[in-house]
Design an enzyme around this catalytic site. Structure first.
Site, PDB file in Angstrom:
ATOM      1  N   ARG A  23       0.813  -1.224   0.000  1.00  0.00           N
ATOM      2  CA  ARG A  23       0.000   0.000   0.000  1.00  0.00           C
ATOM      3  C   ARG A  23       0.843   1.269   0.000  1.00  0.00           C
ATOM      4  O   ARG A  23       0.340   2.340  -0.290  1.00  0.00           O
ATOM      5  CB  ARG A  23      -0.923   0.032   1.223  1.00  0.00           C
ATOM      6  CG  ARG A  23      -1.895  -1.129   1.278  1.00  0.00           C
ATOM      7  CD  ARG A  23      -2.607  -1.191   2.614  1.00  0.00           C
ATOM      8  NE  ARG A  23      -1.598  -1.402   3.668  1.00  0.00           N
ATOM      9  CZ  ARG A  23      -1.709  -0.961   4.916  1.00  0.00           C
ATOM     10  NH1 ARG A  23      -2.764  -0.276   5.284  1.00  0.00           N
ATOM     11  NH2 ARG A  23      -0.763  -1.198   5.794  1.00  0.00           N
ATOM     12  N   GLU A  28       8.666   8.293  10.373  1.00  0.00           N
ATOM     13  CA  GLU A  28       8.792   9.559  11.087  1.00  0.00           C
ATOM     14  C   GLU A  28       9.956  10.299  10.458  1.00  0.00           C
ATOM     15  O   GLU A  28      11.032   9.725  10.289  1.00  0.00           O
ATOM     16  CB  GLU A  28       9.081   9.333  12.572  1.00  0.00           C
ATOM     17  CG  GLU A  28       7.906   8.811  13.354  1.00  0.00           C
ATOM     18  CD  GLU A  28       8.223   8.648  14.839  1.00  0.00           C
ATOM     19  OE1 GLU A  28       9.412   8.780  15.248  1.00  0.00           O
ATOM     20  OE2 GLU A  28       7.280   8.376  15.594  1.00  0.00           O
ATOM     21  N   GLN A  53      11.302  27.570  10.810  1.00  0.00           N
ATOM     22  CA  GLN A  53      10.915  27.820   9.414  1.00  0.00           C
ATOM     23  C   GLN A  53      11.133  26.553   8.607  1.00  0.00           C
ATOM     24  O   GLN A  53      12.151  25.882   8.758  1.00  0.00           O
ATOM     25  CB  GLN A  53      11.775  28.954   8.842  1.00  0.00           C
ATOM     26  CG  GLN A  53      11.467  29.316   7.408  1.00  0.00           C
ATOM     27  CD  GLN A  53      12.297  30.509   6.930  1.00  0.00           C
ATOM     28  OE1 GLN A  53      12.534  31.452   7.666  1.00  0.00           O
ATOM     29  NE2 GLN A  53      12.736  30.458   5.685  1.00  0.00           N
ATOM     30  N   ASN A  55      11.171  25.111   4.531  1.00  0.00           N
ATOM     31  CA  ASN A  55      11.286  25.550   3.141  1.00  0.00           C
ATOM     32  C   ASN A  55      11.157  24.354   2.209  1.00  0.00           C
ATOM     33  O   ASN A  55      11.501  23.231   2.587  1.00  0.00           O
ATOM     34  CB  ASN A  55      12.641  26.231   2.915  1.00  0.00           C
ATOM     35  CG  ASN A  55      12.826  27.449   3.787  1.00  0.00           C
ATOM     36  OD1 ASN A  55      11.911  28.234   3.971  1.00  0.00           O
ATOM     37  ND2 ASN A  55      14.010  27.597   4.334  1.00  0.00           N
ATOM     38  N   ARG A  65      22.745  24.819  -5.941  1.00  0.00           N
ATOM     39  CA  ARG A  65      22.344  25.915  -5.052  1.00  0.00           C
ATOM     40  C   ARG A  65      23.300  25.922  -3.870  1.00  0.00           C
ATOM     41  O   ARG A  65      23.384  24.971  -3.125  1.00  0.00           O
ATOM     42  CB  ARG A  65      20.903  25.744  -4.590  1.00  0.00           C
ATOM     43  CG  ARG A  65      19.909  25.758  -5.751  1.00  0.00           C
ATOM     44  CD  ARG A  65      18.464  25.782  -5.249  1.00  0.00           C
ATOM     45  NE  ARG A  65      17.516  25.694  -6.322  1.00  0.00           N
ATOM     46  CZ  ARG A  65      17.053  26.727  -7.022  1.00  0.00           C
ATOM     47  NH1 ARG A  65      17.482  27.943  -6.759  1.00  0.00           N
ATOM     48  NH2 ARG A  65      16.173  26.541  -7.982  1.00  0.00           N
ATOM     49  N   HIS A 124      26.175  25.642   3.246  1.00  0.00           N
ATOM     50  CA  HIS A 124      25.408  24.496   2.761  1.00  0.00           C
ATOM     51  C   HIS A 124      25.029  24.685   1.298  1.00  0.00           C
ATOM     52  O   HIS A 124      24.737  25.793   0.860  1.00  0.00           O
ATOM     53  CB  HIS A 124      24.128  24.349   3.608  1.00  0.00           C
ATOM     54  CG  HIS A 124      23.192  23.327   3.076  1.00  0.00           C
ATOM     55  ND1 HIS A 124      22.051  23.668   2.387  1.00  0.00           N
ATOM     56  CD2 HIS A 124      23.238  21.975   3.099  1.00  0.00           C
ATOM     57  CE1 HIS A 124      21.429  22.557   2.022  1.00  0.00           C
ATOM     58  NE2 HIS A 124      22.123  21.519   2.436  1.00  0.00           N
ATOM     59  N   TYR A 137      13.553  21.525   3.791  1.00  0.00           N
ATOM     60  CA  TYR A 137      14.432  21.680   4.941  1.00  0.00           C
ATOM     61  C   TYR A 137      13.813  22.532   6.033  1.00  0.00           C
ATOM     62  O   TYR A 137      13.071  23.463   5.783  1.00  0.00           O
ATOM     63  CB  TYR A 137      15.802  22.218   4.548  1.00  0.00           C
ATOM     64  CG  TYR A 137      15.853  23.459   3.703  1.00  0.00           C
ATOM     65  CD1 TYR A 137      16.315  24.659   4.231  1.00  0.00           C
ATOM     66  CD2 TYR A 137      15.481  23.442   2.365  1.00  0.00           C
ATOM     67  CE1 TYR A 137      16.412  25.804   3.457  1.00  0.00           C
ATOM     68  CE2 TYR A 137      15.565  24.572   1.579  1.00  0.00           C
ATOM     69  CZ  TYR A 137      16.019  25.756   2.136  1.00  0.00           C
ATOM     70  OH  TYR A 137      16.102  26.885   1.372  1.00  0.00           O
ATOM     71  N   GLU A 148      23.264  37.064   4.403  1.00  0.00           N
ATOM     72  CA  GLU A 148      23.603  35.840   3.677  1.00  0.00           C
ATOM     73  C   GLU A 148      24.930  35.994   2.929  1.00  0.00           C
ATOM     74  O   GLU A 148      25.229  37.044   2.371  1.00  0.00           O
ATOM     75  CB  GLU A 148      22.495  35.475   2.691  1.00  0.00           C
ATOM     76  CG  GLU A 148      22.700  34.113   2.065  1.00  0.00           C
ATOM     77  CD  GLU A 148      21.543  33.672   1.210  1.00  0.00           C
ATOM     78  OE1 GLU A 148      21.235  32.479   1.241  1.00  0.00           O
ATOM     79  OE2 GLU A 148      20.950  34.507   0.497  1.00  0.00           O
ATOM     80  N   ASP A 176      25.269  32.885  -6.711  1.00  0.00           N
ATOM     81  CA  ASP A 176      26.205  31.773  -6.539  1.00  0.00           C
ATOM     82  C   ASP A 176      27.367  31.849  -7.522  1.00  0.00           C
ATOM     83  O   ASP A 176      28.490  31.470  -7.192  1.00  0.00           O
ATOM     84  CB  ASP A 176      25.472  30.435  -6.671  1.00  0.00           C
ATOM     85  CG  ASP A 176      24.481  30.220  -5.531  1.00  0.00           C
ATOM     86  OD1 ASP A 176      24.608  30.900  -4.488  1.00  0.00           O
ATOM     87  OD2 ASP A 176      23.580  29.380  -5.678  1.00  0.00           O
TER      88      ASP A 176
END
Length: 188
Positions: A23, A28, A53, A55, A65, A124, A137, A148, A176
């Protein structure tokens, strides 16, 4: 949930227990008590903070990215892929860390259902290896674009071994493409 050490002790792979049959499946993906017990306090003496938060992004094959981080409102990230596959990378930007300047790369995919914990103080990024990928995330602080920073994905000082499809250069955002060298990037 199984917590697997990487070559950087503060970065962990999370592997869920998957219950499946004809099925479908159930698993989790996050449980605060297990997460806090396994992550605890990192080598810089910082305890895991609550997530504030979530995303969700979708990217096509060949898109890279990163490598992103925030200098203030630093974010820990629990990342996973729900469709497709990516090569996910964390770079230690913490000057007092024994693993400063080192990186960890892990395949995350809908098939392997693994997650990666990227603590605060790390740059990251991810590269999409499948036709497309949906990436989800959780973050321990809110997005703060004013602080940033972006480290150049191919900085030779880092030597990240990206699994580039057909050896072709990745598709990058303007931010980037103009990322800083590791040497010039702000550190923690």
């Amino acid at each position: 949930m199984k917590f697997i050490d990487t070559s950087i002790p503060d970065v962990k792979i999370l592997e869920p227990t998957v219950f499946g049959d004809e099925r479908g499946f159930f698993m989790e993906t996050f449980r605060a008590d297990e997460f806090i017990a396994a992550i605890g306090i990192n080598s810089c003496g910082v305890a895991a903070k609550p997530f504030v938060q979530d995303n969700h992004s979708k990217s096509a094959q060949g898109i890279l990215r990163g490598l992103h981080y925030q200098q203030t409102q630093t974010q820990g990230k629990l990342v996973r892929v729900v469709s497709g596959a990516v090569f996910d990378v964390a770079v230690d930007m913490r000057q007092q860390s024994p693993t400063f300047g080192q990186w960890v790369g892990v395949e995350l995919s809908a098939a392997n259902k693994r997650q990666l914990w990227v603590p605060e103080g790390f740059a990251h990024g991810f590269y999409v290896t499948s036709e497309s990928a949906e990436f989800i995330y959780k973050c321990t602080d809110l997005y703060h674009p004013q602080s940033e920073a972006s480290v150049k994905w191919d900085d030779p000082a880092l030597g990240i071994q990206w699994p580039l499809v057909n050896g072709e250069a990745p598709a990058l955002s303007a931010k980037d493409a103009s990322g800083l060298s590791f040497a010039d990037a702000p550190k923690f």
